[in-house]
Scaffold this motif. Structure first.
Motif, PDB file in Angstrom:
ATOM      1  N   ASP B  75       0.822  -1.213   0.000  1.00 42.31           N
ATOM      2  CA  ASP B  75       0.000   0.000   0.000  1.00 42.31           C
ATOM      3  C   ASP B  75       0.856   1.263   0.000  1.00 42.31           C
ATOM      4  OD1 ASP B  75       0.138   0.855   3.026  1.00 42.31           O
ATOM      5  OD2 ASP B  75      -0.309  -1.274   3.065  1.00 42.31           O
ATOM      6  N   VAL B  78       1.981   2.016  -3.455  1.00 50.27           N
ATOM      7  CA  VAL B  78       0.923   2.676  -4.214  1.00 50.27           C
ATOM      8  C   VAL B  78       0.893   4.161  -3.840  1.00 50.27           C
ATOM      9  CG1 VAL B  78      -1.551   2.777  -4.696  1.00 50.27           C
ATOM     10  CG2 VAL B  78      -0.450   0.563  -4.394  1.00 50.27           C
ATOM     11  N   ASP B  79       1.047   4.443  -2.554  1.00 50.08           N
ATOM     12  CA  ASP B  79       1.073   5.842  -2.113  1.00 50.08           C
ATOM     13  C   ASP B  79       2.140   6.633  -2.865  1.00 50.08           C
ATOM     14  OD1 ASP B  79      -0.902   5.280  -0.334  1.00 50.08           O
ATOM     15  OD2 ASP B  79       0.361   5.302   1.457  1.00 50.08           O
ATOM     16  N   GLU B  99     -17.616   0.848  -8.525  1.00 49.94           N
ATOM     17  CA  GLU B  99     -16.986   0.578  -7.227  1.00 49.94           C
ATOM     18  C   GLU B  99     -15.555   0.088  -7.409  1.00 49.94           C
ATOM     19  OE1 GLU B  99     -20.420  -0.607  -4.027  1.00 49.94           O
ATOM     20  OE2 GLU B  99     -19.890  -2.128  -5.486  1.00 49.94           O
ATOM     21  N   ARG B 102     -13.619   3.166  -8.054  1.00 46.72           N
ATOM     22  CA  ARG B 102     -13.487   4.025  -6.872  1.00 46.72           C
ATOM     23  C   ARG B 102     -12.494   3.466  -5.867  1.00 46.72           C
ATOM     24  NH1 ARG B 102     -19.141   4.409  -4.752  1.00 46.72           N
ATOM     25  NH2 ARG B 102     -18.139   5.241  -2.896  1.00 46.72           N
ATOM     26  N   ILE B 103     -12.491   2.147  -5.699  1.00 47.04           N
ATOM     27  CA  ILE B 103     -11.551   1.562  -4.739  1.00 47.04           C
ATOM     28  C   ILE B 103     -10.111   1.705  -5.254  1.00 47.04           C
ATOM     29  CG2 ILE B 103     -11.584  -0.848  -5.557  1.00 47.04           C
ATOM     30  CD1 ILE B 103     -11.626   0.247  -1.886  1.00 47.04           C
ATOM     31  N   GLY B 104      -9.980   1.832  -6.574  1.00 48.73           N
ATOM     32  CA  GLY B 104      -8.652   2.078  -7.138  1.00 48.73           C
ATOM     33  C   GLY B 104      -8.066   3.399  -6.680  1.00 48.73           C
ATOM     34  N   ALA B 105      -8.923   4.295  -6.248  1.00 49.24           N
ATOM     35  CA  ALA B 105      -8.469   5.608  -5.779  1.00 49.24           C
ATOM     36  C   ALA B 105      -8.367   5.645  -4.263  1.00 49.24           C
ATOM     37  CB  ALA B 105      -9.424   6.691  -6.272  1.00 49.24           C
ATOM     38  N   PHE B 106      -8.111   4.505  -3.641  1.00 48.81           N
ATOM     39  CA  PHE B 106      -8.019   4.473  -2.177  1.00 48.81           C
ATOM     40  C   PHE B 106      -6.835   5.289  -1.668  1.00 48.81           C
ATOM     41  CE2 PHE B 106      -6.888   2.897   1.968  1.00 48.81           C
ATOM     42  CZ  PHE B 106      -8.098   2.662   2.576  1.00 48.81           C
ATOM     43  N   ALA B 107      -5.714   5.161  -2.355  1.00 49.07           N
ATOM     44  CA  ALA B 107      -4.511   5.889  -1.912  1.00 49.07           C
ATOM     45  C   ALA B 107      -4.767   7.394  -1.996  1.00 49.07           C
ATOM     46  CB  ALA B 107      -3.321   5.499  -2.773  1.00 49.07           C
ATOM     47  N   ARG B 111      -7.255   9.621  -4.278  1.00 50.12           N
ATOM     48  CA  ARG B 111      -8.558   9.904  -3.682  1.00 50.12           C
ATOM     49  C   ARG B 111      -8.956  11.368  -3.842  1.00 50.12           C
ATOM     50  NH1 ARG B 111      -9.402   8.128   2.382  1.00 50.12           N
ATOM     51  NH2 ARG B 111      -7.911   6.550   1.717  1.00 50.12           N
ATOM     52  N   ARG B 151      -8.764   0.880 -13.195  1.00 51.33           N
ATOM     53  CA  ARG B 151      -8.633   0.864 -11.738  1.00 51.33           C
ATOM     54  C   ARG B 151      -7.218   1.287 -11.332  1.00 51.33           C
ATOM     55  NH1 ARG B 151      -9.077  -4.863  -8.853  1.00 51.33           N
ATOM     56  NH2 ARG B 151      -6.984  -4.975  -9.718  1.00 51.33           N
TER      57      ARG B 151
END
Ligand SMILES: Nc1ncnc2c1ncn2[C@@H]1O[C@H](COP(=O)(O)OP(=O)(O)OP(=O)(O)O)[C@@H](O)[C@H]1O
Ligand SMILES: [Mg+2]
Lengths: 296, 238
Positions: B75, B78-79, B99, B102-107, B111, B151
């Protein structure tokens, strides 16, 4: 046949079903995201029930306010259990089966400790302080305010959880982790944080269910186990890790139990519960409602 | 020597006791396409997984923009902008297309700009826009590949790791994917790609590395490798 179609039974089934849905949801969150089998789940309920009991009988605090306190307390226990016992287990675990087996043992230990500490602190004798138990009638159905409140709160909590899982990025992350751990890592999900959240949510929901139960039922240090079983029946029926399936299965189980008892006798209650459990395991181990499907 | 964008040195990685990559070195320069080629089981996916943090770096180093990242969890990579689009896509089959994106943009890097990036991805792949409410698992193979790529883009990557992005796709679909890759390069996204379509990949790559049995056995510009007799014999079937 008249009794069968009565609104009275329907109401009873909905009330108990909503509690089953709630405890199933909590158990499912912890299992789905981490493959941990929490057989101490019912004991968290027990702690929630005692929190409400003592606050009501000692300082006269309404169980409605205890909901908040029990939720926070149970979440804190969830966080402690995660950091103290499970984080490392999850990290070093090899195959999933091993993690499941280890978690079963750890949670069993936790369950024994919590039950016995509760028995030491509160004595083993059952207690009850009914709350809002005045009977009133809505049409044909006579109900008590506490049962109506139980149904309302449990439904609201299930709905809130479902909305959270759809609308919030951490909710989405929980679903992602349930479906595919590697993929969740790849997209940058903070897996540890999401696991902690699942623990806190799962335990918190159990604590809340305990408060609801304390308004209508007798409580004792050993009241949790049947509810642990019920929660497992629910998530196995709904499909392990299938959050929506579990909610539906909770209500289904409520109906089976209430109508089963009416057709047989009150004594058959636990036989019905275990019967459903065994039947599902034998006939449809993947669950009535399919495999690992999550809230959509 | 100045710092390189991505610099791998003596990388050893694998699956527990199974070592699949035995100390490889390579570099990827910013804004370029680098290709890993090699036969099945050579260690391409293993290398990409180690760079993404999905597999541990047993020995060696991975430096990204001058910093050692080989001990960071996935993670945190990814950040920093390292995003993988894995072989087999690994999309969330029971979550909707939207969805998944959207979860692909968690970092945090993604986001902040979820809404804009979503629009960009939908423009790039109109098929995804048409199917935004559909469950990921109900998409065709090619659409799933678009979803996996989309994603990945949601995280606003600096370095995109693409593992077999056209595997099993019809030629038309493969064209779409290659076209998308070209447009990413023009937007200054660096790409490290492992792909079974060796000719096409090397044509686009500014540098290529040939992996065999977990070791790099040849390297050069994409054009040079295309005309290298041993590469031709082994991978181009000529
Ligand atoms: N999960 C795994 N566990 C154990 N060994 C594995 C695993 N995945 C791959 N390997 C082994 O590691 C080696 C390298 O595999 P890798 O997937 O990196 O090859 P690849 O170059 O990507 O091949 P392909 O073109 O088929 O995708 C192979 O020998 C393979 O058998
Ligand atoms: Mg591969």
């Amino acid at each position: 046949m008249d009794a069968f179609l009565s609104g009275q039974l329907l109401f009873s089934a909905l009330v108990i079903g909503s509690v089953y849905a709630l405890i199933g949801l909590g158990l499912n969150l912890v299992y789905g995201t981490m493959r941990l089998l929490n057989i101490a789940h019912g004991d968290l309920m027990m702690l929630g029930a005692y929190t409400s009991f003592w606050l009501l009988s000692l300082v006269g605090l309404s169980p409605i306010l205890s909901l908040l306190i029990a939720a926070l307390g149970a979440s804190a226990i969830g966080a402690a259990a995660y950091f103290g016992l499970f984080r490392r287990q999850i990290e070093i675990s090899g195959p999933v089966e091993k993690l499941e087996a280890n978690s079963l043992l750890l949670f069993f230990g936790l369950s024994v400790v919590v039950q016995n500490l509760a028995a030491l602190a509160f004595t083993a004798s059952p207690r009850a302080v009914p709350y809002l138990d005045q009977v009133f009638r809505v049409g044909e159905i006579s109900m008590t305010a506490n049962r109506l409140l139980t149904l309302g709160v449990a439904l609201a909590l299930c709905a809130a959880t479902v909305i959270f899982l759809r609308a919030n990025i951490y909710g989405l992350a929980i679903k992602a982790l349930i479906q595919n751990r590697d993929a969740a890592k790849i997209v940058g999900v903070k897996v540890e944080r999401v696991q902690l959240l699942s623990f806190m949510l799962g335990f918190g929901l159990a604590g809340l269910a305990g408060v609801l139960l304390s308004m209508t039922e007798q409580i004792s240090p050993f009241m949790g186990f049947p509810f642990t079983i019920a929660a497992f029946v629910v998530i196995i029926t709904g499909g392990l890790g299938n959050l929506t399936g579990g909610i539906i299965a909770g209500f289904l189980l409520g109906f089976i139990e209430i109508y089963g008892v009416v057709l047989t006798s009150q004594n058959a209650r636990s036989i019905i519960l275990y019967g459903v459990f065994v039947a599902i395991l034998l006939l449809r181990p993947q669950g009535l409602l399919g495999g690992r499907r999550v809230v959509r | 020597m100045g710092e390189r964008f991505l610099e791998i040195e003596g990388l050893v990685s694998g699956y527990g006791a199974v070592v699949a990559v035995h100390g490889i070195d390579f570099v990827v320069d910013a804004g370029k396409v680098a290709a890993l080629v090699g036969s099945n089981g050579a260690g391409k996916s293993t290398t990409l997984r180690a760079v993404s943090g999905l597999l541990p770096t047993v020995r060696g180093s991975i430096r990204f923009e001058g910093e050692e990242i080989s001990k960071l969890p996935a993670d945190q990579r990814v950040d920093r902008g390292i995003v993988m689009v894995p072989e087999g896509r690994l999309i969330f089959s029971q979550m909707s297309v939207e969805e998944n994106l959207r979860i692909g943009a968690f970092a945090p890097r993604g986001r902040r700009q979820t809404a804009q990036t979503l629009e960009t991805v939908y423009e790039m792949f109109p098929r995804l826009a048409e199917r935004r409410r559909q469950a990921g698992g109900t998409l065709s193979g090619g659409e799933q590949q678009m979803l996996a790529l989309g994603r990945g883009l949601m995280a606003r990557p600096k370095l995109l790791l693409l593992d077999e992005p056209t595997l099993g796709l019809a030629p038309m679909m493969a064209d779409t994917i290659f076209e998308a890759i070209r447009s990413l390069v023009s937007e200054k996204i660096t790409i490290l790609i492992a792909e079974q379509d060796v000719t096409r990949t090397l044509q686009q790559a500014s540098v290529g590395y040939v992996i065999e049995n977990g070791r790099i056995v040849a390297s050069g510009s994409g054009q040079d490798l295309l005309i290298d007799p041993s590469v031709k014999a082994a991978y181009l079937g000529i």
